[in-house]
Enzyme design. Structure first.
Site, mmCIF file in Angstrom:
data_model
loop_
_atom_site.group_PDB
_atom_site.id
_atom_site.type_symbol
_atom_site.label_atom_id
_atom_site.label_comp_id
_atom_site.label_asym_id
_atom_site.label_seq_id
_atom_site.Cartn_x
_atom_site.Cartn_y
_atom_site.Cartn_z
ATOM 1 N N ARG A 83 0.837 -1.214 0.000
ATOM 2 C CA ARG A 83 0.000 0.000 0.000
ATOM 3 C C ARG A 83 0.860 1.246 0.000
ATOM 4 N NH1 ARG A 83 -3.693 -0.850 5.278
ATOM 5 N NH2 ARG A 83 -5.088 0.541 4.128
ATOM 6 N N HIS A 355 -16.566 8.044 -3.826
ATOM 7 C CA HIS A 355 -15.714 9.155 -4.237
ATOM 8 C C HIS A 355 -16.487 10.464 -4.365
ATOM 9 C CE1 HIS A 355 -13.785 11.650 -7.368
ATOM 10 N NE2 HIS A 355 -12.708 11.389 -6.645
ATOM 11 N N ARG A 461 -24.820 54.167 5.033
ATOM 12 C CA ARG A 461 -24.652 55.103 3.912
ATOM 13 C C ARG A 461 -25.935 55.903 3.759
ATOM 14 N NH1 ARG A 461 -22.748 50.054 2.020
ATOM 15 N NH2 ARG A 461 -20.534 50.067 1.514
ATOM 16 N N ARG A 517 -22.687 57.853 7.621
ATOM 17 C CA ARG A 517 -21.765 58.557 6.730
ATOM 18 C C ARG A 517 -22.523 59.604 5.930
ATOM 19 N NH1 ARG A 517 -18.905 55.430 1.936
ATOM 20 N NH2 ARG A 517 -20.970 55.748 1.030
ATOM 21 N N GLU A 617 -9.885 56.868 3.841
ATOM 22 C CA GLU A 617 -9.924 56.175 2.550
ATOM 23 C C GLU A 617 -9.074 56.853 1.495
ATOM 24 O OE1 GLU A 617 -13.966 56.094 1.100
ATOM 25 O OE2 GLU A 617 -14.405 58.033 1.964
ATOM 26 N N GLY A 638 -11.996 52.947 5.224
ATOM 27 C CA GLY A 638 -12.766 52.474 4.084
ATOM 28 C C GLY A 638 -11.789 51.772 3.162
ATOM 29 N N THR A 639 -11.640 50.441 3.368
ATOM 30 C CA THR A 639 -10.519 49.755 2.714
ATOM 31 C C THR A 639 -10.721 49.532 1.215
ATOM 32 O OG1 THR A 639 -11.453 47.688 3.521
ATOM 33 C CG2 THR A 639 -9.643 48.642 4.796
ATOM 34 N N ASN A 640 -11.958 49.677 0.717
ATOM 35 C CA ASN A 640 -12.137 49.532 -0.736
ATOM 36 C C ASN A 640 -11.474 50.699 -1.468
ATOM 37 O OD1 ASN A 640 -13.755 47.516 0.196
ATOM 38 N ND2 ASN A 640 -15.678 48.401 -0.523
ATOM 39 N N ASP A 641 -11.873 51.915 -1.097
ATOM 40 C CA ASP A 641 -11.288 53.082 -1.747
ATOM 41 C C ASP A 641 -9.803 53.214 -1.437
ATOM 42 O OD1 ASP A 641 -13.516 53.800 -3.083
ATOM 43 O OD2 ASP A 641 -13.986 55.582 -1.903
ATOM 44 N N CYS A 704 -14.539 49.546 7.718
ATOM 45 C CA CYS A 704 -15.888 49.336 7.187
ATOM 46 C C CYS A 704 -15.895 48.974 5.709
ATOM 47 C CB CYS A 704 -16.768 50.563 7.441
ATOM 48 S SG CYS A 704 -16.204 52.037 6.594
HETATM 49 P P1 ADP Z 1 -5.874 4.108 -0.291
HETATM 50 O O1 ADP Z 1 -4.735 4.822 0.313
HETATM 51 O O2 ADP Z 1 -6.090 4.469 -1.697
HETATM 52 O O3 ADP Z 1 -7.082 4.185 0.573
HETATM 53 P P2 ADP Z 1 -5.313 1.501 0.809
HETATM 54 O O4 ADP Z 1 -3.881 1.316 1.119
HETATM 55 O O5 ADP Z 1 -6.191 1.857 1.945
HETATM 56 O O6 ADP Z 1 -5.442 2.569 -0.373
HETATM 57 O O7 ADP Z 1 -5.823 0.191 0.119
HETATM 58 C C1 ADP Z 1 -7.071 0.126 -0.541
HETATM 59 C C2 ADP Z 1 -7.913 -1.023 -0.022
HETATM 60 O O8 ADP Z 1 -7.251 -2.262 -0.137
HETATM 61 C C3 ADP Z 1 -8.237 -0.908 1.435
HETATM 62 O O9 ADP Z 1 -9.328 -0.065 1.624
HETATM 63 C C4 ADP Z 1 -8.588 -2.353 1.782
HETATM 64 O O10 ADP Z 1 -9.915 -2.610 1.433
HETATM 65 C C5 ADP Z 1 -7.673 -3.132 0.880
HETATM 66 N N1 ADP Z 1 -6.525 -3.608 1.653
HETATM 67 C C6 ADP Z 1 -5.344 -3.015 1.818
HETATM 68 N N2 ADP Z 1 -4.546 -3.730 2.628
HETATM 69 C C7 ADP Z 1 -5.261 -4.804 3.004
HETATM 70 C C8 ADP Z 1 -4.991 -5.939 3.850
HETATM 71 N N3 ADP Z 1 -3.836 -6.068 4.499
HETATM 72 N N4 ADP Z 1 -5.966 -6.854 3.984
HETATM 73 C C9 ADP Z 1 -7.134 -6.699 3.347
HETATM 74 N N5 ADP Z 1 -7.458 -5.668 2.550
HETATM 75 C C10 ADP Z 1 -6.518 -4.745 2.366
HETATM 76 MG MG MG Z 2 -7.590 3.432 2.294
HETATM 77 MG MG MG Z 3 -15.505 55.208 -0.206
#
Ligand code: ADP
Ligand code: MG
Ligand code: MG
Length: 760
Positions: A83, A355, A461, A517, A617, A638-641, A704
């Site tokens: 990973r 996502h 104003r 003002r 200003e 008056g920070t705009n002007d 202001c």
């Molecule tokens: P990311 O950083 O993209 O989240 P991860 O390192 O978390 O990636 O890995 C993605 C997925 O892979 C994890 O969410 C998990 O589901 C699976 N995974 C990673 N390592 C293991 C592990 N040791 N055992 C089981 N699943 C794993």
């Molecule tokens: Mg992860």
């Molecule tokens: Mg002004």
């Protein structure tokens, strides 16, 4: 410097192990069931990047140690995942290699993970999030556990608190007999944590225990990946959970009450964006409309726009300044630009941890996920749902709080606060030194200012009081008068109207102080254009009053020097209104360059018990701040002007013509009209404040301009010794938070400084 860091060690350096690695070590130390493993350090990645070689021998020894620890051999009972682990969180951007069963494959997997630091998706993500390209990643080698082994297995992702509402309950998703990637991709629709609770109550109780241990240790809400293998729970990852604005406020306040963090820390954890999300819009009279589809409310707020089906179209639409909703079966990291270009996102697959959900929540835009009844046809660029067909370019409205989709452009309303926000703001009150006032010039806005907790009106104003037919004709009569009698007559009417306006506003104040003002507009603004009239006399007068550069022309106090009657009339109207409706009123003079102008107007105020001040200003006013302080009771920048004057920029022309190019080229870092230019305008202000306070220590100093509601600028005003800021009523909560943050950071810096011992 070591290459290998076993989970069982005592290290915690994120720069060597990355975030994921450091947290796996921390969890191992907390005695949570983490599958054993080790990290190959970020340093090693950097060495690999230079030489293309891995330290084979060290990795071999580390693997042997892991084999000893698990009492299994790689390929014979032991299989590992490889990973990525960077010091900055980059979820899903780099590669993961699962179920590696021999040494050859594991070496090449480490290289694959290291190489994925430079894949286009990761590069783009780093660019968008300002993560340095040379930071690098560690690689994690970890024993595999299997969530798809049997019916007593599964995998899930949970937040220790609800990331939309902040409620303290486990929140997340779980799939039985599945691997992690089934969840992240949104390919299988998962169950909720509640379902897990009823199916495996014991497992749920264990997860609650884990959540409490993790929150105790990290002092924050966590986002946790877990896998259950034949009834045994394993924790694979934890990190601080991304959350929406409402959740952020609730979690910060509750964590302070639970004793995890101090009130100061709670205030620092909440951002202006979080507070702004309380202003999330909702659909007005939503009960009147029939939704065409529904899904999961993944990121709160309502928005509308034209439907597009891919990132390219979303980006193109943004360039044309069009509002679009990105509709996809699911989004992937490749869609990041499309998501950021769209007003909101709608997907037919995936859950609350998909996502699309995570990215939109972080961006603060509405999102609906897993609207499964929708049939999306990406080629024909349309979707069908419940006998409706929606084509590319059709307008829809999505409600990301309720998870509902509507046809058309529905009317939206603003949302309201929460008890936690109210409490947080009372904490802010106890730390901040800056007073927060509102700009308001009508009875309605004064009421709004009170509702949002303004401590006064910092800028009222008076230009608006000359609009409307009766008022416009009165001021025109004054400007065009040929005899002193005609002029006097016009003034009597104006006085009567203004006094009435002021009395109404004073009543609405309910005790709040107000700064009024005096007229700032050039007189010709009240006349029609030459083409609009046939009257030769009027034409002549219009030509007479015409100016080459009205912004730098006959306006503000300069009009009072040539036509003293106007300011006299306004001052009388204010004093007379004040005599009838008791009120703490101050009068402010615009466009001053010399104390002589100020003395000129002060003579008109006579001794009528109103405070008298100057709007700072012009650059010369700042350079003469000491002298002006002798005459004035208060200053208001008056920070705009002032920004226009310091830069010699005319705002409209600059913003229309070249500012974006300046920003893209890095010639300017920020738009100085939105974020106060500390190095130029700010320095001038500091100089003026120093000189003014030398003359009059107790001089009250406010701001202001628009910057009075901008968080970064407010922190600077705090440090510069300003007493109050004034902003639009809606920005008051944000201004109060920023004022408290400025005060807290200042005292933390002072405390740190006092600990430094002098050298030598
Ligand atoms: P990311 O950083 O993209 O989240 P991860 O390192 O978390 O990636 O890995 C993605 C997925 O892979 C994890 O969410 C998990 O589901 C699976 N995974 C990673 N390592 C293991 C592990 N040791 N055992 C089981 N699943 C794993
Ligand atoms: Mg992860
Ligand atoms: Mg002004």
């Amino acid at each position: 410097m070591s290459t290998i860091y076993h989970f069982t060690g005592a290290w915690d350096d994120k720069n060597l192990l990355g975030n994921k690695g450091a947290n796996l070590v921390a969890m191992t130390k907390l005695r949570l069931t983490v599958p054993p493993g080790f990290a190959v350090s970020v340093e090693t990645y950097k060495e690999y990047k230079r030489t293309g070689k891995l330290p084979e021998e060290e990795i071999k020894q580390a693997l042997e140690a892991l084999e000893k620890q698990t009492r299994k051999k790689l390929g014979k009972g032991l299989s590992v995942s490889v990973r990525s682990s960077a010091a900055a969180s980059m979820p899903g951007m780099m590669d993961t290699v699962l179920d590696v069963r021999d040494r050859e494959a594991m070496l090449s997997a480490i290289k694959k993970v290291f190489d994925s630091w430079d894949n286009p998706r990761a590069v783009e993500y780093r660019r968008l999030n300002n993560i340095p390209a040379d930071m690098g990643t560690a690689a994690i080698i970890q024993a595999m556990v299997f969530g798809d082994l049997d019916g007593n297995s599964g995998t899930g992702v949970m937040f220790t608190r609800n990331p939309s509402t902040g409620e303290k309950v486990l929140f997340g998703e779980y799939i039985t007999e599945a691997k992690g990637e089934d969840l992240v991709s949104g390919r299988k629709t998962p169950q909720t944590m509640d379902a897990l609770k009823s199916q495996m109550p014991d497992m749920y109780a264990q997860l609650e225990e884990v959540a409490s241990i993790l929150e105790n240790h990290f002092r924050d809400m966590q986002d946790v990946e877990f896998t259950i293998e034949s009834g045994k729970l394993y924790i694979l990852q934890t990190r601080s959970g991304k959350r929406g604005g409402r959740a952020s406020v609730k979690i910060a306040v509750e964590m302070a009450k639970e004793g995890f963090i101090s009130r100061q820390e709670a205030l620092l954890r909440v951002s202006a964006e979080d507070v702004r999300s309380f202003l999330h819009r909702r659909i007005e009279h939503v009960e009147k409309y029939q939704a065409i589809a529904s899904g999961l409310g993944a990121a709160p707020g309502a928005t509308s726009g034209k439907v597009v089906f891919n990132t390219l179209d979303a980006v193109a639409a943004m360039k044309r300044n069009e509002r679009v909703i990105l509709v996809r079966p699911e989004t992937s990291p490749d869609d990041i630009l499309g998501v950021s270009a769209a007003m909101g996102v709608l997907t037919s697959r995936g859950g609350l941890t998909s996502h699309a959900a995570i990215v939109t929540r972080a961006m603060g835009k509405p999102c609906i996920c897993g609207a499964e009844e929708m049939k999306i046809d990406l080629h024909a660029e349309k979707f069908e749902v419940n006998s409706h067909t929606v084509n590319k370019g059709d307008i829809i409205t999505i409600d990301g709080s309720a998870g509902k989709v509507y046809l058309g452009d529905l009317p939206l309303t603003e949302a309201e606060g929460s008890p936690e926000l109210a409490e947080l703001l009372t904490w802010a009150d106890s730390f901040r030194r800056l007073r927060v006032k509102a700009n308001a010039d009508t009875v309605e806005t004064v009421a709004l200012a009170r509702k949002f907790g303004a401590e006064g009106i910092g800028l009222c104003r008076t230009e608006r009081q000359f609009t409307g037919e009766e008022r416009l004709s009165a001021i025109r009569a004054f400007i065009l008068a040929e005899t002193p009698e005609q002029r006097a007559e016009a003034l009597v009417l104006l006085h009567k109207l203004q006094k009435k306006d002021f009395m109404a506003i004073f009543r609405e104040l309910e005790g709040m102080p107000i700064i009024i003002r005096l007229l700032d507009l050039p007189l010709h603004e009240f006349l029609p254009s030459e083409a609009e009239t046939t009257d030769p006399e009027l034409k002549r007068r219009i030509r007479e009053l015409r100016e080459t550069n009205p912004m730098l022309g006959h306006r503000g106090v300069r009009v009072a020097v040539t036509y003293p009657e106007i300011y006299q009339m306004q001052i009388d109207a204010i004093a007379d209104a004040c005599a009838e409706v008791n009120c703490d009123v101050s009068i402010m003079v615009p466009q001053v360059v010399t104390s002589q102008e100020l003395l000129w107007v002060k003579r008109m105020v006579k001794d009528r018990g109103v405070k008298f001040g100057v709007m700072m200003e012009t650059v010369r006013a700042c350079m003469r701040a000491g002298r002006l302080a002798q005459v004035a009771d208060f200053f208001s920048f008056g920070t705009n002007d002032l920004t226009q004057a310091v830069y010699s920029f005319s705002r409209e022309d600059v913003e229309k013509k070249f500012l974006s190019i300046y920003l893209d080229a890095g010639i300017l870092q920020d738009n100085p009209f939105l974020i106060l230019d500390v190095k130029g305008v700010g320095r001038l202000m500091e100089t003026a404040i120093t000189w003014a306070r030398r003359e009059k220590k107790e001089l009250d100093i406010g701001v202001c301009g628009e910057h009075g509601g901008e968080p970064r600028s407010i922190m600077f005003f705090h440090t510069a010794g300003v007493d109050s800021v004034s902003c639009s009523p809606f920005r008051i909560p944000i201004a109060k938070l920023a004022a408290a943050q400025g005060a807290i950071l200042d005292s933390q810096i002072a405390a740190a400084r006092s600990k430094l011992r002098p050298l030598g």
